[in-house]
Motif scaffolding. Structure first.
Motif, PDB file in Angstrom:
ATOM      1  N   MET A 130      -2.616  12.766  -2.422  1.00  0.00           N
ATOM      2  CA  MET A 130      -2.440  11.666  -1.467  1.00  0.00           C
ATOM      3  C   MET A 130      -0.969  11.355  -1.194  1.00  0.00           C
ATOM      4  SD  MET A 130      -5.459   9.031  -2.233  1.00  0.00           S
ATOM      5  CE  MET A 130      -7.076   9.645  -2.630  1.00  0.00           C
ATOM      6  N   VAL A 131      -0.100  11.702  -2.159  1.00  0.00           N
ATOM      7  CA  VAL A 131       1.324  11.439  -1.917  1.00  0.00           C
ATOM      8  C   VAL A 131       2.059  12.676  -1.395  1.00  0.00           C
ATOM      9  CG1 VAL A 131       1.700   9.471  -3.457  1.00  0.00           C
ATOM     10  CG2 VAL A 131       1.822  11.773  -4.393  1.00  0.00           C
ATOM     11  N   LYS A 132       1.330  13.786  -1.306  1.00  0.00           N
ATOM     12  CA  LYS A 132       1.985  15.039  -0.904  1.00  0.00           C
ATOM     13  C   LYS A 132       2.610  14.974   0.498  1.00  0.00           C
ATOM     14  CE  LYS A 132       1.397  19.833  -2.049  1.00  0.00           C
ATOM     15  NZ  LYS A 132       0.510  20.883  -2.505  1.00  0.00           N
ATOM     16  N   PRO A 133       1.931  14.362   1.500  1.00  0.00           N
ATOM     17  CA  PRO A 133       2.570  14.311   2.815  1.00  0.00           C
ATOM     18  C   PRO A 133       3.899  13.554   2.793  1.00  0.00           C
ATOM     19  CG  PRO A 133       0.271  13.610   2.937  1.00  0.00           C
ATOM     20  CD  PRO A 133       0.604  13.746   1.489  1.00  0.00           C
ATOM     21  N   TRP A 134       4.041  12.620   1.858  1.00  0.00           N
ATOM     22  CA  TRP A 134       5.286  11.863   1.743  1.00  0.00           C
ATOM     23  C   TRP A 134       6.331  12.672   0.965  1.00  0.00           C
ATOM     24  CZ3 TRP A 134       5.491   6.573  -1.369  1.00  0.00           C
ATOM     25  CH2 TRP A 134       6.805   6.108  -1.386  1.00  0.00           C
ATOM     26  N   LEU A 135       5.923  13.214  -0.201  1.00  0.00           N
ATOM     27  CA  LEU A 135       6.904  13.782  -1.115  1.00  0.00           C
ATOM     28  C   LEU A 135       7.074  15.288  -0.994  1.00  0.00           C
ATOM     29  CD1 LEU A 135       5.786  11.813  -4.317  1.00  0.00           C
ATOM     30  CD2 LEU A 135       7.388  11.100  -2.551  1.00  0.00           C
ATOM     31  N   VAL A 235      -0.288   3.946  -0.703  1.00  0.00           N
ATOM     32  CA  VAL A 235      -0.798   4.925  -1.677  1.00  0.00           C
ATOM     33  C   VAL A 235      -1.790   4.224  -2.595  1.00  0.00           C
ATOM     34  CG1 VAL A 235      -0.194   6.325  -3.682  1.00  0.00           C
ATOM     35  CG2 VAL A 235       1.210   6.452  -1.640  1.00  0.00           C
ATOM     36  N   VAL A 236      -1.407   3.036  -3.086  1.00  0.00           N
ATOM     37  CA  VAL A 236      -2.283   2.298  -4.005  1.00  0.00           C
ATOM     38  C   VAL A 236      -3.560   1.874  -3.277  1.00  0.00           C
ATOM     39  CG1 VAL A 236      -2.451   0.274  -5.499  1.00  0.00           C
ATOM     40  CG2 VAL A 236      -0.304   1.510  -5.338  1.00  0.00           C
ATOM     41  N   ASN A 237      -3.405   1.347  -2.058  1.00  0.00           N
ATOM     42  CA  ASN A 237      -4.591   0.922  -1.287  1.00  0.00           C
ATOM     43  C   ASN A 237      -5.556   2.082  -1.084  1.00  0.00           C
ATOM     44  OD1 ASN A 237      -3.500  -1.527  -1.096  1.00  0.00           O
ATOM     45  ND2 ASN A 237      -2.827  -1.366   1.033  1.00  0.00           N
ATOM     46  N   ARG A 238      -4.991   3.259  -0.811  1.00  0.00           N
ATOM     47  CA  ARG A 238      -5.842   4.422  -0.548  1.00  0.00           C
ATOM     48  C   ARG A 238      -6.622   4.827  -1.778  1.00  0.00           C
ATOM     49  NH1 ARG A 238      -4.088   9.999   2.437  1.00  0.00           N
ATOM     50  NH2 ARG A 238      -6.276  10.573   2.586  1.00  0.00           N
ATOM     51  N   ILE A 239      -5.949   4.815  -2.927  1.00  0.00           N
ATOM     52  CA  ILE A 239      -6.617   5.202  -4.174  1.00  0.00           C
ATOM     53  C   ILE A 239      -7.717   4.198  -4.518  1.00  0.00           C
ATOM     54  CG2 ILE A 239      -6.263   5.435  -6.693  1.00  0.00           C
ATOM     55  CD1 ILE A 239      -3.500   6.661  -5.970  1.00  0.00           C
ATOM     56  N   ASN A 240      -7.521   2.940  -4.105  1.00  0.00           N
ATOM     57  CA  ASN A 240      -8.496   1.901  -4.444  1.00  0.00           C
ATOM     58  C   ASN A 240      -9.644   1.781  -3.446  1.00  0.00           C
ATOM     59  OD1 ASN A 240      -7.455   0.980  -6.854  1.00  0.00           O
ATOM     60  ND2 ASN A 240      -5.968  -0.338  -5.844  1.00  0.00           N
ATOM     61  N   ILE A 249     -10.796  10.082   7.954  1.00  0.00           N
ATOM     62  CA  ILE A 249     -11.080   8.646   8.100  1.00  0.00           C
ATOM     63  C   ILE A 249      -9.775   7.852   8.018  1.00  0.00           C
ATOM     64  CG2 ILE A 249     -12.240   6.639   7.043  1.00  0.00           C
ATOM     65  CD1 ILE A 249     -14.478   8.536   6.195  1.00  0.00           C
ATOM     66  N   PHE A 250      -8.944   8.169   7.016  1.00  0.00           N
ATOM     67  CA  PHE A 250      -7.706   7.406   6.823  1.00  0.00           C
ATOM     68  C   PHE A 250      -6.823   7.478   8.072  1.00  0.00           C
ATOM     69  CE2 PHE A 250      -3.229   7.275   5.290  1.00  0.00           C
ATOM     70  CZ  PHE A 250      -3.223   5.952   4.881  1.00  0.00           C
TER      71      PHE A 250
END
Ligand code: HEM
Length: 471
Positions: A130-135, A235-240, A249-250
């Motif tokens: 989930m953080v790959k597109p950012w990092l 990132v946190v919202n997505r994981i939750n 969807i996102f």
């Protein structure tokens, strides 16, 4: 080129031609069904494989479709309670099913965490993805030779001589925060997390880029800082929120739009700063001028890093690592510092002892400021910090996906069980720290558990706020 070459395959008039439409519709429907069936079969195979792999391990009330999703409470103080209760019932391991197909073997004990962390198994793409597109494919996420090479190139950045001058930056940024508190909140309460978070961002901007942002005093003016904030929160919202696990969807939601907008901002900023620094370095080289700044920042380290073949990091790699350090560095430290302040505010007997220790040290010095060499002279404060990271680890959960089989102690305590490659392992650091079979009174804030006498004989894998092993 004549326009006739571009005659459309489907002319608008043919839309009214029903057999033609039927043909397209049926083709799409067949392709869709084939795709759905093969995906479903692949997921079923995954389920059967995990059921077989984890058959020896305990499992609690699994719903055939939802798994444990309805039982697991995310994003609250209850989560800690929940994980601690699970660790009490299953001291070593249990199974966690996220829906019908995705299973994790959860380890709560030093003996079961050790075999996973001692190897350099790759991170679990499901969550880290989930953080790959950012990092990008960076130190935090990458695997194999890419991770190994970059880790070696970045290690000089953690040398004491590089870190030593940063203490002055931390002092400066902390003073700015304290000044704010003195002015704004002389009588009231402070919701400190946001302030601490801005302070850690301020510190990082100086340590990484040597940039002065004034972000602590002019909160909304720096678009880069705002974007880093937005991304961390999303990132946190997505994981939750499980529906957001799906990229499709996102990205169709407003959050997805905000995510893309913030990404453009963050990547654009890093690119510009890297470009400007490279130009400045080249100009300095041409003029034969040496380093002008008071300290070497992280960008200098990255730009100067060379492997054994004399090859450095590409611009993209540098940008990705810079973005990672901004992400990894600010929220973890902000969370850690906020909890430390909270815990010593709640337990004033420990706060008083920390204060006495610092006062005593300051009396022996002629300067009224903490420096690098002082850090090792504050054992009580260090124990209070350790205990806070024990109760509230800033990174509560990490995960791995096995690339090769590993052996795990059997849940019955007799022998070992082999977990095959491809399975996912969940390592809840928070569960380990709150496991009553590992720690006495794990819910009590007791810094004295870290005295040298009390630490004797403790497994090195019992306390893992910074994880362990090669990663
Ligand atoms: C209280 C502060 C911090 C805590 C508790 C913390 C905790 C952790 C943990 C648990 C991991 C392992 C993650 C995993 O295995 O998936 C990790 C990895 C990492 N952290 Fe931190 N961290 C902190 C501060 C920082 C800071 C300040 C930076 C950089 C400025 C940083 C950079 C990294 C990087 C690059 C990795 C990946 C290492 C690798 O896989 O080779 N962390 N951290």
């Amino acid at each position: 080129m004549g326009s006739s070459v571009f005659k459309p395959l489907i002319h608008l008039s043919t839309i009214t031609n029903y057999p033609y439409v039927d043909f397209i519709f049926v083709t799409f429907a067949v392709l869709f069904i084939i795709n759905a069936v093969t995906t479903f079969y692949r997921l079923l195979k995954m389920r059967w494989a995990s059921e077989k792999a984890f058959a020896d391990f305990p499992i609690e009330n699994r719903h055939p479709i939802f798994g444990h999703v309805l039982l697991v409470k995310l994003n609250s103080e209850e989560t800690i309670q929940d994980i601690a209760e699970r660790a009490d019932i299953f001291p070593y391991t249990d199974q966690l099913w996220l829906g019908p197909f995705h299973a994790l073997l959860i380890c709560y004990h030093p003996d079961t965490m050790k075999p996973v962390l001692s190897s350099s198994e790759p991170k679990d793409e499901f969550t880290y993805g989930m953080v790959k597109p950012w990092l990008g494919d960076v130190l935090l996420i990458s695997k194999g030779s890419k991770w190994f090479r970059n880790r070696r190139l970045l290690t000089p950045g953690f040398h004491f001589d590089i870190l030593r001058p940063y203490v002055h930056i931390f002092n400066e940024c902390t003073h700015t925060m304290m000044d704010k508190w003195m002015k704004q909140y002389d009588n009231g309460m402070i919701e400190m997390f946001e302030h601490v978070s801005l302070m850690t961002l301020d510190s990082l901007m100086k340590c990484i880029f040597s940039i002065e942002t004034h972000c602590q005093t002019e909160v909304s003016t720096n678009p880069y800082i705002t974007a880093v904030y937005e991304l961390s929160e999303m990132v946190v919202n997505r994981i939750n929120f499980p529906p957001y696990f799906s990229d499709l969807i996102f990205h169709l939601t407003y959050s997805g739009y905000k995510w893309r907008r913030a990404l453009r901002q963050v990547h654009g900023h890093s690119k510009t700063v890297i470009h400007q620094r490279k130009q400045a370095l080249e100009e300095q080289k041409e003029l034969g001028i040496k380093h002008k700044r008071k300290y070497i920042d992280f960008l200098d380290i990255l730009l100067e890093a060379r492997d054994e073949n004399g090859k450095g990091l590409t611009d993209q790699e540098i940008q990705d690592e810079v973005d990672t350090f901004m992400f990894e560095g600010h929220d973890t430290t902000a969370s850690g510092i906020s909890w430390i302040l909270y815990n010593i505010a709640k337990h004033t007997e420990h706060q008083r002892k920390c204060q006495e220790e610092i006062d005593e040290l300051m009396e022996q010095k002629d300067k009224d400021v903490i420096e690098w060499d002082d850090l090792s002279k504050l054992p009580y404060l260090t124990m209070c910090i350790k205990e806070s990271l024990q109760l509230h680890p800033p990174v509560p959960f990490i995960g791995r996906k096995l690339s090769k089989p590993i052996e795990m102690p059997s849940p019955t305590g007799n022998g070992k069980v082999t977990i095959p490659a491809g399975e996912r392992i969940g390592l809840p650091i928070i569960g380990l720290h709150h496991n009553p079979h590992v720690w006495e009174d794990p819910e009590v804030y007791n810094p004295l558990r870290f005295t040298p006498e009390n630490s004797k004989g403790r497994s090195p894998h019992a306390y893992l706020p910074f994880s362990a092993g090669p990663r």
